[in-house]
Structures are given as structure tokens and as C-alpha cells.
Write an enzyme that holds these catalytic residues in place. Sequence first.
Site, PDB file in Angstrom:
ATOM      1  N   ARG A 264      25.471  33.322  33.485  1.00 14.00           N
ATOM      2  CA  ARG A 264      25.198  34.774  33.794  1.00 14.00           C
ATOM      3  C   ARG A 264      23.944  35.412  32.974  1.00 14.00           C
ATOM      4  O   ARG A 264      23.435  36.312  33.498  1.00 14.00           O
ATOM      5  CB  ARG A 264      26.489  35.587  33.322  1.00 14.00           C
ATOM      6  CG  ARG A 264      27.654  35.430  34.465  1.00 14.00           C
ATOM      7  CD  ARG A 264      28.567  36.413  34.204  1.00 14.00           C
ATOM      8  NE  ARG A 264      29.630  36.403  35.176  1.00 14.00           N
ATOM      9  CZ  ARG A 264      30.810  37.270  35.515  1.00 14.00           C
ATOM     10  NH1 ARG A 264      30.734  38.504  34.810  1.00 14.00           N
ATOM     11  NH2 ARG A 264      31.480  37.365  36.291  1.00 14.00           N
TER      12      ARG A 264
ATOM     13  N   ASP B 162      33.750  54.217  33.174  1.00  9.52           N
ATOM     14  CA  ASP B 162      33.321  52.828  33.035  1.00  9.52           C
ATOM     15  C   ASP B 162      32.318  52.822  31.958  1.00  9.52           C
ATOM     16  O   ASP B 162      31.763  53.705  31.551  1.00  9.52           O
ATOM     17  CB  ASP B 162      32.781  52.286  34.262  1.00  9.52           C
ATOM     18  CG  ASP B 162      32.664  50.721  34.206  1.00  9.52           C
ATOM     19  OD1 ASP B 162      33.532  50.099  34.738  1.00  9.52           O
ATOM     20  OD2 ASP B 162      31.845  49.846  33.684  1.00  9.52           O
TER      21      ASP B 162
END
Length: 272
Positions: A37, A141
Site C-alpha cells: 500500500r 472519520d
Amino acid sequence: MPLQELHEDTYLQLAELMHASVGLSFSTAKKPLIASRLAPRIQRLGLSGYEAYVDLIAGCDDGGEFQMAVDLLTTNETYFFREPAHFDLLESELSRTRPQRLRLWSAASSFGDEAYSLSMLLADMQQTGRIGADWSILGTDISERVLRSAVEGIYPEDRLRHVTPERLKRYCLRGSEGSAGLVQVQERLRERVRFGQLNLCRPVEELGPFDAVFLRNVLIYFDPPTKQAVVERVLTQLRPGGLFFVGTAEGRVPGVRGLTPIAPGAFRKEGA
């Protein structure tokens, strides 16, 4: 040119940084996933390797790169009406109690798919007289980037594959020409949802009380003590008798009291 291997000591430094800063827990088994990633980002920045990247995000003058690393390491696939049994349970509960005022919290809202799914459900229920007109949804978030996207409410059509054709027609606008393949949630629903940044591993200000809280598919990133602390912190914002949802695969959080299981991944807060 491929990056050199992510060495164990560098990985441990990265894992410790993420745990200390935002509570994320990465086991040794996650090293290949973490490396894959981060690699494209490191190459895009023109850095020499993983060591240089960890040095960058650990520094005070990171240019916002630490937040980018968090985004890369925590963003999972999300889509509308994920785990539909939870939405069915909420609808059944609200149809029984018929509240005139309703506050819901999507506590790990990512790109907003969950929050807007809830808004579609509540709008339908208001239209049929099963709840009152005073309802709203908060989505939070840790990632500013996903929250900016959530506010716009624009998604690839595939993310709405579980939305019924009737709801798509009522609540969404389909893009054309340069925006073909995209769908935007209508403004009248977007106005019912507000988004804000929140680190669940830090003290939570008075946001509630909420009638239902969705904390789904985020606990997988935390070790057991952090999971317990996060859930207990979130539950302070849920009214007694309110509904609490986690991902069905996440199960019950050990050590957390005051929750009665009512379905897989669904609980009622005791004390009503």
C-alpha cells in the site's frame, strides 16, 4: 525501479508510530500488505525507500504526509447498504417505536456510503409516516480526504449496486457525458448529513446522545485494549436503549459491559 524490501525494524517503527498516534494495530503478518500500500506513494514522492518515508511521517514538518499514510493503510472497500441485515433491524426497531426525533452516528463513515444509506432509509420512513421529520445523521472519520469526498456525495455506480432502483430514482442524480458512470446523492439528503473529523482513540466531545451508532469495520485495526477503550468511549454518546452496530465479523468486544446482543453485530445499550 522497485523499492527495497521493507525491513523488519522499519516496519516495527512504522507500526509503533501508527499505534501511538492513532491507535492502529498492525501485526507482523500485515507487513506485505502495508508494504504494497505504501510503495506507490513512496515512489511518487521520489523517496529512497521505506526508511525515508517513515522518517518523513514521524517528523513535525511532514507536509500532511502522516495523514496520507493513515488513509492508505485504513481505506477498505465500502458500498451502500453493506450488511443489509443491520439496516433491516434498524427499520424494524424504528417502525415499532416511531420516534419523532432521531439522531444517528456513523462513527467510521469513510467516504459516506453508510451515512447516505441511512439517510435513504430514514427519508423513506419519514415519507411513510413511521418516523417524524426531525432526523439527522453525523458521519465522522479520521481521514480529511475521505470526508471531503463524502460531503460531495459522488460515487461510482457500482458502489450503489445494493440500492433499489426506486431509491436510486428518488434520491440520486446520474451523471452524463464526462460524468457518465457516476451518481450523486441529491442535495435534500446531503443536507441531512454532516461530516466531521474525529480520532476515536482520543477523548470524544459531547456529540450525542444518539439513538443508534454504527461503528462497523473499523475495530479490526485496533488491538484488544484499544478496541475496548474505543467502544466504551463511543457508547458514552449512545442513549440508554439505543442500538449499537459493529461489523458482523468483528463480534462482541471483550470487556465491554452494558450491551445486550440482539443480532449478529447488533446490540442494545442497557439502562433504558
